[in-house]
Design an enzyme around this catalytic site. Sequence first.
Site, short mmCIF file in Angstrom:
data_model
loop_
_atom_site.label_atom_id
_atom_site.label_comp_id
_atom_site.label_asym_id
_atom_site.label_seq_id
_atom_site.Cartn_x
_atom_site.Cartn_y
_atom_site.Cartn_z
N ARG A 135 0.88 -1.13 0.07
CA ARG A 135 -0.11 -0.04 0.19
C ARG A 135 0.91 1.36 0.04
O ARG A 135 0.38 2.30 -0.29
CB ARG A 135 -0.86 0.00 1.13
CG ARG A 135 -1.99 1.00 1.26
CD ARG A 135 -3.10 0.98 0.06
NE ARG A 135 -3.81 2.24 0.34
CZ ARG A 135 -3.34 3.59 -0.16
NH1 ARG A 135 -2.30 3.76 -0.65
NH2 ARG A 135 -4.27 4.76 0.09
N LYS A 136 2.22 1.03 0.12
CA LYS A 136 3.12 2.15 0.18
C LYS A 136 3.56 2.52 -1.11
O LYS A 136 3.31 1.86 -2.00
CB LYS A 136 4.17 2.05 1.23
CG LYS A 136 3.78 1.41 2.63
CD LYS A 136 2.71 2.24 3.34
CE LYS A 136 2.44 1.54 4.49
NZ LYS A 136 1.49 2.06 5.44
N VAL A 137 4.43 3.59 -1.43
CA VAL A 137 4.73 3.93 -2.90
C VAL A 137 5.81 2.83 -3.38
O VAL A 137 5.98 2.79 -4.51
CB VAL A 137 5.28 5.23 -2.88
CG1 VAL A 137 3.96 6.48 -2.63
CG2 VAL A 137 6.51 5.45 -1.95
#
Length: 416
Positions: A190-192
């Site tokens: 869910r992070k970049v």
Amino acid sequence: MSAPLRQIPVARPLLGEQEAEALRRVVLSGWVTQGPEVAAFEAEFAALTGAPHACAVSNCTTALHLALLALGIGAGDEVVTVSHTFVATANAIRYCGAVPVFVDIESDGFNIDPSLVEAAMTPRTKAILCVHQLGMPCALQRLATIAAAHGVPLVEDAACATGSEILWDGRWEKIGKPHGTVACFSFHPRKVVTTGDGGMLTTADPALDAKFRLWRQHGMSVTDAARHGSPVVIFERYPELGFNYRMTDLQAAVGREQLRRLPGIVEERRRIAREYDEALAAIPGIATPVEPRWARSNWQSYCVDVSRLGSQRTIMQILLDQGISTRRGIMNIHLEDAYAGPGSFRCGSSLNRSVEAQNGSIILPLFSGMSDADVWATAEALEAIARSSGPSPAPARSVRPRSEAADLARKAPSAA
Ligand SMILES: *Cc1c(COP(=O)(O)O)cnc(C)c1O
């Protein structure tokens, strides 16, 4: 025949042939955990952030746990943080036997309000744990001043902030240099950037870094790689109680490829965020997120206040019916059952804005490869909702451009 339903996900990791090749290389090398790939990933992450030390771990939750333990946080201590964050932020405090003290967020953003921190501090306060929520840097300069004035460390939950930047002494620097004592990152999908699961600790303090390295692999005096490579027989020792918080070489190899993609990923996300700003500007009742003059978000998430348009759940359902996935605003930890027990937390201020942000904002789709057409389709769907909702009451909270005066006030040292 009806047109096929559009499908716009809220997020999607950018993974491809490079990552698949990297995994193949590691699998065939025969060394699959905390070895040369982890060491290389750490060196590359340190170079990216400008941090003197970077230590890879299994995820950001274990990073936060190690950071707080290494700073001596223990039973009965208090750590000032926000409730408006992912549950792991405060869980890490409780793993140490300490008590999270929650303060509210700013009126014009989703980060900790630094003006509330000092009033929440007591002689038991042993650290400030700030969060760069949704990738947007929090008011680090003011928090660092407060932490220094009280002689407590500042820990940065930078889970969402890989690639985010802050203006520091007139220069743009990456989050994680770090500007506090320790910064903790996540590589959850869910992070970049992602390694499946994964985390990183950055610090300028070699003694802290040494503790992270010892404790992440069972408190063992010698690493597997060092023992394996030694020409003489080594018997390891276990001088301290440790954990298994290792990152694997499989994850690190993927992470190295992700770091190569990072500049492009962040550039694209910034472009999509600007497109949203433009597409949403004319819609009455929607407050778009604002970057302070001294911050550059990586736009891990683009979160808008829709409280004037009606019920959050209804709006999300109308969008989902059109194939547009969203998420509600960031949770409030103090409202969860896991925090209902006596002594689970203390309120350091009113948490009204945190509750309003959870219940009145939604995270819009933003992912690599998202087209302008997807952005405008999302905006049009929101505009239709705004049109049908009629005249709206005053916003519960404003997420509007900050005035110059407010910006200057933020820069002032917190003497009060
Ligand atoms: C994602 C996240 C975490 C937890 O990260 P993991 O790597 O999943 O453990 C912690 N804090 C914040 C603010 C997050 O967004």
